[in-house]
Design an enzyme around this catalytic site. Structure first.
Site, short mmCIF file in Angstrom:
data_model
loop_
_atom_site.label_atom_id
_atom_site.label_comp_id
_atom_site.label_asym_id
_atom_site.label_seq_id
_atom_site.Cartn_x
_atom_site.Cartn_y
_atom_site.Cartn_z
N HIS A 115 -9.30 -5.47 -2.52
CA HIS A 115 -8.24 -5.09 -1.58
C HIS A 115 -6.93 -5.30 -2.31
O HIS A 115 -6.37 -6.39 -2.30
CB HIS A 115 -8.31 -5.93 -0.31
N GLU A 142 0.83 -1.20 0.00
CA GLU A 142 0.00 0.00 0.00
C GLU A 142 0.87 1.26 0.00
O GLU A 142 0.56 2.24 -0.69
CB GLU A 142 -0.92 0.01 1.23
N ASP A 178 3.32 -0.21 -10.44
CA ASP A 178 2.53 0.25 -11.58
C ASP A 178 3.13 1.55 -12.09
O ASP A 178 2.60 2.64 -11.90
CB ASP A 178 1.08 0.45 -11.17
#
Length: 776
Positions: A742, A463, A520
């Site tokens: 998630h 995250e 990404d």
């Protein structure tokens, strides 16, 4: 060496080059020769008619009848160390020193076509026996009549010696053909002869092999001629070498080819690049199969013991390097670089190969790491991961020793790179933490968000990466420019006082590789080429970094319209100076102000003309991709290498670094289905069956959106879909709700939809309208 020692074993023809160092016991061995074979025109010895299965022993029996004695003077040139001649610029590695910072990157550039190679005298060659038309007519007559004598005589004469072989296929027997760009060989004729060969009677095929042995047995005096090079070029294309029964002959052909001088390799590489893909690819596959079967033979009795032929694999690898260079000389390449991967190497002790390479470099001992183009990206990832783990353990151990030596109580947190950040100050806190804990960058990463309970089991780390990358690459942040035409980011050329945030991005990429996390990020391939220029940080800090040769192809990957305009300028047939009225200047807008930069001293006064437009285009591209962003990219470069300083980077191509950082774009949804885990569902449940029916029927763009929705990236880790640990959980909510993801755990929460139509509709809405990374 005794007389008995010099008689070849049934499968191993005697060495043509030197033996491996392990076989030397301080005494210089005598140089052995391949013994002569009975003339191909004589009647075949007993056993030759039994076909290919008994071929090795058959040839060996012929060979063993020949006296091997030689005068001592014939053996003075025999080396005391294994001789694998240096092929510069064919991904050859320099010796490795103990200091990592002293290492230099091996050149991956193909051999320069301007390289001066000595022109050797052409011998008087035989007359060409037949034309291609004559040969094909003879083959058709033989097929219809059953009389193969004429065809037999052609093969017998053609493969009898190197001069005969060269003369048979030469386009013009009277021409020299001393250029690297033209081998002078009639490729169509060679292809026709080889295509016909496999369909001829066995005695013809055996005659060809015997002729090749006789040619390899020839006493070489002086340098090779161009006819000799043409003969090697032709023989390496022989499809008979697909058969394991011919591997002994093939091995000696490879050894002689590998032992040629650099200038000869230069000619061969340029000749091989002229082959069609249809003919080039089988050469590569044949060599890869040869290496694989030597490592893991299906029938070990077919080959001599590895100790007797330790030169087989190094010789094959050297010739494979020639083909790799030839492939890189062509744009686009004849075959993808991945076609050189040998998946068999995934099953050997890669770390032993790596440590051998680290210790010995390119001298004394062979290692596959000397030829990294044959090592798959999956295998390279294993090497990098284990090398990273060893560095992590070493750093953590040193921290523990330092603590104990100061008589302080050890703390488990000292074994990790602990990041404590606030969500509201993510970039600044991350930068401060990484700057303060620079010595801990090679420890295992753990992230804590201030004011939030919970342990980082991998989800918080991912995250942190996703949120930080999303914020840094936002257009409002100004560090990177997003180019819509190419769907990628590039470094902003705006000048600033502090480039530390670019260093932070480099550290992030390094940590991602180091901790096996896929990001990404959309950088063009040129970025990864610059990142490996050089792959090892130079010890002299004044040495430029991140500078690489760039072309219009590189610019096209970032700014396709501009690249197209420059290409149009290069091909413009009118008067460039009068029609374009340009000078050696470039103009850029910075904060609303147009600034000009000279591409060379006095560039504002130098007009662009038909004569100097190539120089202008090259300087323009170099300015955009190198000079204008040098400080930004240098900070980025040093950040990445502060984490990933490792010799293992020397094994990687730029494309492979991109795959390690961002993952592979190749999706295999069937593999994802096989590896998916379920929580609250069983794979036989109706909702799950609906889900996979829908997903497998999606077009590629929707499959990518699903992957991006659930994992934060539309790419696949190097290890494949199984490495995603993808999970589908049952969401006990109303079926009117959309699916939820998630991304930190690669988890999709799916309500129990009652129909396939409903599931498809809700899933498409969910994956097509999620913002950013789809984080909750």
């Amino acid at each position: 060496m005794s007389e008995a020692d010099r008689v070849p074993s049934p499968a191993a023809l005697p060495a043509v080059a030197a033996t491996a160092p392990e076989e030397k016991k301080g005494k210089e061995p005598e140089r052995e020769k391949l013994p002569p074979i009975v003339s191909a025109g004589a009647s075949a010895p007993a056993g030759l008619d039994r076909g290919f299965k008994g071929q090795i022993s058959t040839f060996s029996s012929v060979i063993s009848t020949v006296n091997q004695k030689k005068e001592a003077t014939e053996n003075r040139s025999s080396p005391t160390h294994p001789v694998f001649p240096n092929i510069k610029n064919v991904r050859d590695l320099p010796p490795i020193s103990l200091d990592v910072r002293q290492k230099q990157r091996i050149s991956t550039d193909p051999l320069s076509s301007e390289m001066k190679a000595p022109v050797l005298p052409e011998p008087i060659h035989p007359v060409q026996p037949k034309t291609m038309k004559d040969f094909l007519e003879d083959v058709e007559k033989a097929k219809s009549s059953g009389d193969w004598k004429t065809v037999y005589d052609f093969y017998l004469t053609t493969f009898d010696s190197f001069p005969e072989l060269s003369a048979a296929f030469k386009k013009d027997a009277s021409a020299s053909f001393n250029t690297i760009e033209d081998s002078g060989i009639n490729a169509k004729f060679v292809n026709a002869v080889y295509d016909a060969l496999l369909n001829t009677p066995q005695d013809i095929q055996k005659t060809v092999l015997k002729g090749i042995i006789n040619s390899l047995l020839q006493d070489w005096k002086g340098p090779r001629t161009k006819d000799d090079l043409r003969a090697y070029f032709i023989l390496l294309q022989n499809p008979q070498f697909n058969n394991t029964s011919t591997y002994v002959i093939y091995a000696h052909l490879l050894r002689q080819t590998a032992s040629l001088v650099e200038a000869d390799h230069h000619f061969l590489a340029h000749w091989f690049k002229k082959l069609s893909q249809k003919r080039f690819k089988p050469l590569v596959e044949r060599l890869l199969q040869f290496i694989s079967l030597r490592l893991f033979p299906a029938k070990p009795e077919e080959f001599p013991p590895i100790s007797k032929c330790s030169w087989w694999i190094p010789s094959a690898s050297k010739v494979l390097a020639l083909l790799n260079t030839a492939n890189n000389l062509v744009h686009p390449p004849l075959i993808p670089y991945t076609d050189f991967y040998n998946s068999t190497l995934d099953h050997i002790d890669l770390m032993e190969e790596y440590h051998t390479w680290q210790s010995f470099g390119n001298s004394h001992r062979f290692s596959f790491c000397q030829y990294p183009f044959v090592i798959s990206i999956a295998a390279k990832k294993i090497i990098i991961q284990r090398d990273s783990e060893q560095q992590m353990i070493s750093i953590a151990r040193q921290s523990l020793v330092d603590k104990v030596s100061r008589r302080q109580r050890p703390d488990m947190n000292m074994l990790f790179l602990n990041m404590k950040v606030r969500r509201t100050h993510l970039v600044s806190d991350s930068l401060d933490e990484l700057t303060r804990k620079r010595a801990d960058l090679k420890k295992k990463l753990k992230v804590t968000f201030v004011g939030e309970a919970g342990l980082d089991m991998g989800g918080l780390t991912k995250e942190w990466f996703l949120l930080l990358i999303r914020q840094i690459f936002h257009p409002d942040y100004g560090m990177f420019t997003y180019h819509k035409d190419s769907y990628c980011h590039w470094f902003s050329s705006f000048k600033c006082d502090n480039y530390s945030e670019f260093r932070l991005v480099g550290i992030l990429m390094g940590l991602a590789v180091y901790n096996s996390i896929t990001l990404d990020i959309r950088f063009p391939p040129c970025c990864y080429k610059k990142l490996l220029s050089p792959p090892i940080v130079p010890s002299d800090q004044n040495t430029p970094v991140g500078i690489c040769s760039v072309t219009t192809d590189d610019l096209c990957q970032i700014m396709p319209e501009l690249a197209h305009g420059l290409s149009e300028l290069l091909s413009y047939e009118g008067n460039v100076e009068e029609d374009f009225y340009s000078t050696f200047q470039v103009f850029q807008e910075e904060f609303g102000i147009i600034k000009s930069y000279n591409l060379k001293p006095g560039g504002d006064k130098i007009p662009v003309t038909n004569q100097n437009r190539k120089e202008y285009v090259q300087l323009y591209i170099d300015f955009l991709l190198n000079k204008s962003i040098y400080k930004q990219f240098a900070a980025f470069y040093y950040g990445f290498h502060s984490v990933c300083a490792s010799n293992a980077l020397m094994l990687l191509r730029p494309e492979e670094v991109e795959i390690l950082v961002c993952g592979s774009p190749e999706l295999d949804m069937h593999a994802l289905q096989r590896s998916t885990q379920y929580d609250g569902y069983a794979k036989t449940d109706l909702t799950i069956r609906y889900f996979w029916d829908v997903v497998l029927g999606f077009p590629l763009d929707l499959q990518k959106k699903l992957l991006h929705f659930t994992t934060g990236s539309d790419r696949v880790p190097v290890g494949g879909m199984a490495d995603l640990n993808f999970k589908i959980s049952k969401n006990e909510t109303s079926t009117n709700w959309l699916p939820v993801a998630h991304t930190c755990f690669n988890q999709l929460c799916l309500p129990p939809y009652k129909s396939k139509k409903d599931l498809k509709q809700k899933l498409i809405i969910g994956i097509s309208n999620s913002e950013g990374f789809g984080l909750e």
